[in-house]
Scaffold this motif. Structure first.
Motif, PDB file in Angstrom:
ATOM      1  N   LEU A 132       0.868  -1.169   0.000  1.00  0.00           N
ATOM      2  CA  LEU A 132       0.000   0.000   0.000  1.00  0.00           C
ATOM      3  C   LEU A 132       0.909   1.224   0.000  1.00  0.00           C
ATOM      4  O   LEU A 132       1.789   1.344   0.853  1.00  0.00           O
ATOM      5  N   ALA A 133       0.709   2.122  -0.966  1.00  0.00           N
ATOM      6  CA  ALA A 133       1.588   3.283  -1.102  1.00  0.00           C
ATOM      7  C   ALA A 133       0.778   4.542  -1.359  1.00  0.00           C
ATOM      8  O   ALA A 133      -0.327   4.480  -1.912  1.00  0.00           O
ATOM      9  N   VAL A 134       1.331   5.686  -0.958  1.00  0.00           N
ATOM     10  CA  VAL A 134       0.730   6.987  -1.258  1.00  0.00           C
ATOM     11  C   VAL A 134       1.780   7.873  -1.896  1.00  0.00           C
ATOM     12  O   VAL A 134       2.979   7.697  -1.688  1.00  0.00           O
ATOM     13  N   GLU A 135       1.301   8.823  -2.674  1.00  0.00           N
ATOM     14  CA  GLU A 135       2.203   9.730  -3.389  1.00  0.00           C
ATOM     15  C   GLU A 135       1.552  11.104  -3.479  1.00  0.00           C
ATOM     16  O   GLU A 135       0.362  11.218  -3.775  1.00  0.00           O
ATOM     17  N   ASN A 136       2.323  12.154  -3.193  1.00  0.00           N
ATOM     18  CA  ASN A 136       1.856  13.528  -3.398  1.00  0.00           C
ATOM     19  C   ASN A 136       2.102  13.821  -4.877  1.00  0.00           C
ATOM     20  O   ASN A 136       3.237  14.014  -5.296  1.00  0.00           O
ATOM     21  N   ILE A 137       1.042  13.826  -5.690  1.00  0.00           N
ATOM     22  CA  ILE A 137       1.236  13.925  -7.141  1.00  0.00           C
ATOM     23  C   ILE A 137       1.374  15.351  -7.642  1.00  0.00           C
ATOM     24  O   ILE A 137       1.687  15.553  -8.809  1.00  0.00           O
ATOM     25  N   ASP A 138       1.143  16.325  -6.775  1.00  0.00           N
ATOM     26  CA  ASP A 138       1.295  17.707  -7.213  1.00  0.00           C
ATOM     27  C   ASP A 138       1.915  18.546  -6.091  1.00  0.00           C
ATOM     28  O   ASP A 138       1.268  19.443  -5.553  1.00  0.00           O
ATOM     29  N   PRO A 139       3.177  18.261  -5.727  1.00  0.00           N
ATOM     30  CA  PRO A 139       3.798  19.001  -4.627  1.00  0.00           C
ATOM     31  C   PRO A 139       4.037  20.474  -4.954  1.00  0.00           C
ATOM     32  O   PRO A 139       4.355  21.259  -4.075  1.00  0.00           O
ATOM     33  N   THR A 140       3.858  20.883  -6.205  1.00  0.00           N
ATOM     34  CA  THR A 140       4.077  22.279  -6.586  1.00  0.00           C
ATOM     35  C   THR A 140       2.893  23.162  -6.206  1.00  0.00           C
ATOM     36  O   THR A 140       2.965  24.371  -6.358  1.00  0.00           O
ATOM     37  N   ARG A 141       1.811  22.572  -5.716  1.00  0.00           N
ATOM     38  CA  ARG A 141       0.617  23.353  -5.356  1.00  0.00           C
ATOM     39  C   ARG A 141       0.748  23.996  -3.982  1.00  0.00           C
ATOM     40  O   ARG A 141      -0.214  24.496  -3.432  1.00  0.00           O
ATOM     41  N   ASN A 142       1.934  23.985  -3.390  1.00  0.00           N
ATOM     42  CA  ASN A 142       2.159  24.566  -2.073  1.00  0.00           C
ATOM     43  C   ASN A 142       1.261  23.904  -1.030  1.00  0.00           C
ATOM     44  O   ASN A 142       0.633  24.560  -0.215  1.00  0.00           O
ATOM     45  N   SER A 143       1.171  22.585  -1.102  1.00  0.00           N
ATOM     46  CA  SER A 143       0.354  21.851  -0.157  1.00  0.00           C
ATOM     47  C   SER A 143       1.076  20.579   0.247  1.00  0.00           C
ATOM     48  O   SER A 143       1.839  20.019  -0.533  1.00  0.00           O
ATOM     49  N   SER A 144       0.850  20.155   1.471  1.00  0.00           N
ATOM     50  CA  SER A 144       1.478  18.923   1.924  1.00  0.00           C
ATOM     51  C   SER A 144       0.590  18.252   2.962  1.00  0.00           C
ATOM     52  O   SER A 144      -0.342  18.847   3.496  1.00  0.00           O
ATOM     53  N   PHE A 145       0.896  16.995   3.224  1.00  0.00           N
ATOM     54  CA  PHE A 145       0.143  16.227   4.201  1.00  0.00           C
ATOM     55  C   PHE A 145       1.085  15.268   4.896  1.00  0.00           C
ATOM     56  O   PHE A 145       2.189  15.004   4.417  1.00  0.00           O
ATOM     57  N   VAL A 146       0.651  14.759   6.036  1.00  0.00           N
ATOM     58  CA  VAL A 146       1.400  13.744   6.760  1.00  0.00           C
ATOM     59  C   VAL A 146       0.477  12.558   7.008  1.00  0.00           C
ATOM     60  O   VAL A 146      -0.744  12.711   7.103  1.00  0.00           O
ATOM     61  N   VAL A 147       1.078  11.384   7.080  1.00  0.00           N
ATOM     62  CA  VAL A 147       0.342  10.182   7.437  1.00  0.00           C
ATOM     63  C   VAL A 147       0.378  10.097   8.960  1.00  0.00           C
ATOM     64  O   VAL A 147       1.448  10.023   9.554  1.00  0.00           O
ATOM     65  N   THR A 148      -0.786  10.151   9.579  1.00  0.00           N
ATOM     66  CA  THR A 148      -0.873  10.104  11.031  1.00  0.00           C
ATOM     67  C   THR A 148      -1.379   8.757  11.534  1.00  0.00           C
ATOM     68  O   THR A 148      -1.314   8.475  12.715  1.00  0.00           O
TER      69      THR A 148
END
Length: 142
Positions: A114-130
């Motif tokens: 199971l994997a996740v990917e930030n596909i648009d890191p240029t949008r000035n947005s981020s997340f963390v897996v909690t």
């Protein structure tokens, strides 16, 4: 009659408060699980493996036009068998994403990721897996 051939699961508890979570900049594998589809079992020849994943995520930065777009992937032995794109909302709580797919797997041991990917890191947005992260595979046959 359908029978359960094998079951595998991985559960990762939530990251403690103040732990910050696991930041995702590019992509990351979060969990693995496996099932054994026994060639000696006649039910195995018509098998289906149901794979479910749940991931707790928290948006760190973003705005109305800068919500993170993430891709959730399920792989069998490194080959993608499922993917979906989600647009996360900026909330004050953890969001839980749920995914489900069914795989007609070859006989033997099958490893799933199971994997996740930030596909648009240029949008000035981020997340963390909690967390929590729950990843299961159930092989059915009959």
């Amino acid at each position: 009659m359908t029978t359960i051939i094998n079951y595998g699961s991985t559960v990762i508890s939530p990251i403690p408060p103040g732990g910050g979570g696991l930041p995702i900049i590019g992509g990351a594998e979060l969990a693995t699980t496996s099932v054994y589809i026994d060639p000696a079992n006649p039910a195995s020849y018509s098998n289906r493996v149901e794979i479910k994943g749940s991931i707790g995520l928290f948006v760190v930065t973003g705005g109305i036009n800068a919500s993170p777009q993430i891709k959730v992937r399920i792989l069998r032995a490194g080959t993608e068998i499922y993917s979906a794109i989600f647009l996360l909302k900026v909330l004050s709580d953890t969001q839980v994403l749920n995914v489900l797919t069914v795989d007609g797997a070859p006989l033997g041991v099958q490893n799933y990721q199971l994997a996740v990917e930030n596909i648009d890191p240029t949008r000035n947005s981020s997340f963390v897996v909690t967390g929590p992260i729950v990843f299961t595979a159930v092989a059915y046959g009959g």
